[in-house]
Write an enzyme that holds these catalytic residues in place. Sequence first.
Site, PDB file in Angstrom:
ATOM      1  N   HIS A  15       0.849  -1.196   0.000  1.00 16.73           N
ATOM      2  CA  HIS A  15       0.000   0.000   0.000  1.00 16.73           C
ATOM      3  C   HIS A  15       0.882   1.242   0.000  1.00 16.73           C
ATOM      4  O   HIS A  15       2.097   1.151  -0.146  1.00 16.73           O
ATOM      5  CB  HIS A  15      -0.982  -0.028   1.178  1.00 16.73           C
ATOM      6  N   ALA A  16       0.293   2.414   0.126  1.00 15.84           N
ATOM      7  CA  ALA A  16       0.985   3.685  -0.103  1.00 15.84           C
ATOM      8  C   ALA A  16       2.287   3.857   0.682  1.00 15.84           C
ATOM      9  O   ALA A  16       3.314   4.209   0.100  1.00 15.84           O
ATOM     10  CB  ALA A  16       0.046   4.852   0.185  1.00 15.84           C
TER      11      ALA A  16
END
Length: 86
Positions: A15-16
């Site tokens: 994820h980010a």
Amino acid sequence: MKEFTYTITDPLGIHARPAGLLAKTAKGFSDTVVTVTKDGNTVKASQLMKLMGLGVKQGNTITVAAEGPAEDEAIAAMQKFFEENL
């Protein structure tokens, strides 16, 4: 070229936050190309949006490869990164 396979253990996958850190780590080896492959799709690890576009989730197995003058150092750094963060 050096490479390794890794199965993602992070519940959120790539994820980010870890993707940003991964891209930053890969950019540290400017003369060496680091790639991440999932299900036949390969992207440069230094390209954040493409990396996130792979949609890597927990349980997915990916292949990380490095090719260039610093491939030994790059692949060691990537392996350490994945083991500590994903």
